[in-house]
Design a protein around this motif. Structure first.
Motif, short mmCIF file in Angstrom:
data_model
loop_
_atom_site.label_atom_id
_atom_site.label_comp_id
_atom_site.label_asym_id
_atom_site.label_seq_id
_atom_site.Cartn_x
_atom_site.Cartn_y
_atom_site.Cartn_z
N CYS A 125 0.98 -1.06 0.09
CA CYS A 125 -0.13 0.05 -0.07
C CYS A 125 0.82 1.20 -0.05
O CYS A 125 0.56 1.91 -0.86
CB CYS A 125 -0.99 -0.12 1.26
SG CYS A 125 -1.97 1.42 1.42
N ASP A 126 1.84 1.37 1.03
CA ASP A 126 2.78 2.26 0.98
C ASP A 126 3.63 2.63 -0.41
O ASP A 126 3.86 3.76 -0.54
CB ASP A 126 3.59 2.27 2.10
CG ASP A 126 3.14 2.51 3.43
OD1 ASP A 126 1.74 2.87 3.47
OD2 ASP A 126 3.54 1.93 4.37
N ALA A 127 3.83 1.56 -0.95
CA ALA A 127 4.65 1.68 -2.14
C ALA A 127 3.84 2.06 -3.35
O ALA A 127 4.36 2.10 -4.64
CB ALA A 127 5.54 0.47 -2.27
N GLY A 128 2.49 1.97 -3.46
CA GLY A 128 1.59 1.86 -4.36
C GLY A 128 1.56 0.90 -5.34
O GLY A 128 1.30 1.01 -6.37
N LEU A 129 1.70 -0.28 -4.87
CA LEU A 129 1.73 -1.43 -5.72
C LEU A 129 0.74 -2.34 -4.95
O LEU A 129 0.27 -2.35 -3.80
CB LEU A 129 3.00 -2.23 -5.62
CG LEU A 129 4.38 -1.24 -6.21
CD1 LEU A 129 5.42 -1.95 -5.53
CD2 LEU A 129 4.09 -1.23 -7.65
#
Length: 113
Positions: free
Chosen positions: A57-61
């Protein structure tokens, strides 16, 4: 005779602090010898220790794509690596080394006196 019981070792269970995670990644980069999949696997170990869903989630994946990228069977792109490193709260650094010590380069033998 007593039987020895063994269990599978999972490094992710032993990476508890950001300092341990950074030291582990640093050691893996040092040992990788230019093998990007090996480094990706180390990032996957750290991401599992922190929580793969949150890191994704934090990496946008997506979680699934992150598992695939960090499985050790693929060479993820630099953008993916940088996103994951940032989501883990880590930083990559460059260090100048003599060309003879660069990964993939053989160190020539020392001259004999």
């Amino acid at each position: 005779m007593t039987r020895t019981v063994t269990s599978r070792y999972d490094v992710a269970e032993h990476l508890r602090t950001p300092e341990e995670m950074a030291a582990y990644l640093d050691a893996c980069i040092e040992e990788a010898g230019g093998d990007a999949a090996f480094v990706a696997k180390a990032l996957g170990d750290i991401a599992r220790a922190r929580g793969m869903s949150q890191i994704a989630c934090d990496a946008g994946l997506s979680r699934e794509s992150l598992y695939k990228a960090l499985s050790g069977n693929r060479n993820p792109g630099l953008e993916t690596v940088l996103r994951v490193v940032g989501a883990l709260g880590l930083r990559l650094r460059a260090e100048a080394v003599p060309v003879s010590e660069a990964p993939g380069e053989a160190t020539p033998p020392a001259p004999r006196p």
